[in-house]
Design a protein around this motif. Structure first.
Motif, PDB file in Angstrom:
ATOM      1  N   ALA A 176       0.828  -1.203   0.000  1.00  0.00           N
ATOM      2  CA  ALA A 176       0.000   0.000   0.000  1.00  0.00           C
ATOM      3  C   ALA A 176       0.865   1.256   0.000  1.00  0.00           C
ATOM      4  O   ALA A 176       0.549   2.255  -0.666  1.00  0.00           O
ATOM      5  CB  ALA A 176      -0.923   0.004   1.218  1.00  0.00           C
ATOM      6  N   GLY A 177       1.982   1.211   0.718  1.00  0.00           N
ATOM      7  CA  GLY A 177       2.869   2.348   0.751  1.00  0.00           C
ATOM      8  C   GLY A 177       3.639   2.571  -0.544  1.00  0.00           C
ATOM      9  O   GLY A 177       4.091   3.678  -0.821  1.00  0.00           O
ATOM     10  N   LEU A 178       3.776   1.520  -1.351  1.00  0.00           N
ATOM     11  CA  LEU A 178       4.480   1.633  -2.625  1.00  0.00           C
ATOM     12  C   LEU A 178       3.606   2.205  -3.742  1.00  0.00           C
ATOM     13  O   LEU A 178       4.139   2.661  -4.767  1.00  0.00           O
ATOM     14  CB  LEU A 178       4.994   0.255  -3.065  1.00  0.00           C
ATOM     15  CG  LEU A 178       6.093  -0.392  -2.219  1.00  0.00           C
ATOM     16  CD1 LEU A 178       6.421  -1.776  -2.780  1.00  0.00           C
ATOM     17  CD2 LEU A 178       7.335   0.471  -2.186  1.00  0.00           C
ATOM     18  N   LEU A 179       2.304   2.191  -3.577  1.00  0.00           N
ATOM     19  CA  LEU A 179       1.411   2.589  -4.657  1.00  0.00           C
ATOM     20  C   LEU A 179       1.713   3.969  -5.244  1.00  0.00           C
ATOM     21  O   LEU A 179       1.652   4.141  -6.471  1.00  0.00           O
ATOM     22  CB  LEU A 179      -0.050   2.537  -4.183  1.00  0.00           C
ATOM     23  CG  LEU A 179      -0.634   1.140  -3.941  1.00  0.00           C
ATOM     24  CD1 LEU A 179      -2.044   1.259  -3.369  1.00  0.00           C
ATOM     25  CD2 LEU A 179      -0.659   0.335  -5.240  1.00  0.00           C
ATOM     26  N   PRO A 180       2.019   4.999  -4.441  1.00  0.00           N
ATOM     27  CA  PRO A 180       2.279   6.315  -5.039  1.00  0.00           C
ATOM     28  C   PRO A 180       3.619   6.418  -5.765  1.00  0.00           C
ATOM     29  O   PRO A 180       3.851   7.390  -6.478  1.00  0.00           O
ATOM     30  CB  PRO A 180       2.263   7.266  -3.825  1.00  0.00           C
ATOM     31  CG  PRO A 180       1.708   6.483  -2.698  1.00  0.00           C
ATOM     32  CD  PRO A 180       2.025   5.058  -2.979  1.00  0.00           C
ATOM     33  N   ASP A 181       4.502   5.445  -5.577  1.00  0.00           N
ATOM     34  CA  ASP A 181       5.828   5.508  -6.198  1.00  0.00           C
ATOM     35  C   ASP A 181       5.673   5.539  -7.719  1.00  0.00           C
ATOM     36  O   ASP A 181       5.010   4.671  -8.298  1.00  0.00           O
ATOM     37  CB  ASP A 181       6.641   4.278  -5.781  1.00  0.00           C
ATOM     38  CG  ASP A 181       8.114   4.389  -6.142  1.00  0.00           C
ATOM     39  OD1 ASP A 181       8.414   4.701  -7.310  1.00  0.00           O
ATOM     40  OD2 ASP A 181       8.954   4.152  -5.266  1.00  0.00           O
TER      41      ASP A 181
END
Length: 217
Positions: free
Chosen positions: A70-75
């Motif tokens: 979930a934390g990687l999604l904006p990358d």
């Protein structure tokens, strides 16, 4: 609740497990998702779908892995296309990660009562060290550990109750992190890529099944 690596800073991955063994390899796969090695990215996606979630079943590694995803999604690197398994080559990685979060949400078994899960996770009159039992079972299966005393049999010690406890605990943990996943997924409902928008809407629908108040339509 935070997402990404900061949310799992205290996690001991070596004490968690997935469908094929202890999860010491999972952090490497998660980092490869946004790395420069195309083959490693594909292998990392396969790891999510075959090991972290296996045929809809969550394991103890599933909740922390979902928080990292979930934390990687904006990358921006998750906008790159990735080839994994039999999936379409032009699918953005972000869409595949959202699809993984859909599976995660569905694995949280919204139709199962909380008290039933807690009873399974903590069987009455039995203290279970699930992590230790899993580590011993996988070691014996791989032939890495001797049982000279003959006092441990994986088929008996890793019984149905232990497996149910592990899965029930994972389900409860997934329900606990669902609000954090909702926030991450919602940010991509208006993504410019149609594959990502579709995957985000599916993930949001699945997560809503968990996070919606009881009795709401």
């Amino acid at each position: 609740m935070r997402t990404g690596w900061a949310a799992v800073a205290e996690v001991d991955w070596s004490k968690l497990f997935h469908a094929y063994g202890m999860a010491s390899d999972t952090p490497g796969h998660l980092r490869a998702l946004v790395g420069d090695d195309e083959a490693a990215r594909g292998a990392a996606v396969d790891h999510l779908w075959s090991a972290v979630i296996h045929q809809g079943t969550p394991w103890t590694v599933t909740p922390p892995a979902a928080l990292v995803v979930a934390g990687l999604l904006p990358d921006p690197r998750t906008a790159r296309p990735v080839t994994a398994g039999d999936g379409p080559e032009d699918m953005p990685l972000r869409a595949l990660l959202l699809g993984f979060l859909t599976e995660v949400a569905e694995a949280a078994q919204p139709g199962v009562p909380e008290e039933e899960l807690r009873a399974a996770a903590h069987p009455q009159g039995r203290e279970l060290d699930v992590a230790a039992l899993a580590e011993r079972m996988f070691a014996l299966e791989e032939g890495d550990e001797d049982d000279e005393d003959g006092d441990w049999d994986s088929a008996e010690d890793w019984d149905e109750e232990v497996a149910e406890a592990a899965i029930a605990g994972a389900v409860l943990a997934l329900r606990a992190i669902a609000p954090a996943l909702v926030e991450s997924v919602a940010a991509h409902l208006d993504d410019r890529d149609p594959h990502v928008r579709h995957s985000a809407s599916q993930a949001m629908a699945a997560l809503t099944e968990i996070t919606a108040p009881a009795g709401s339509p």
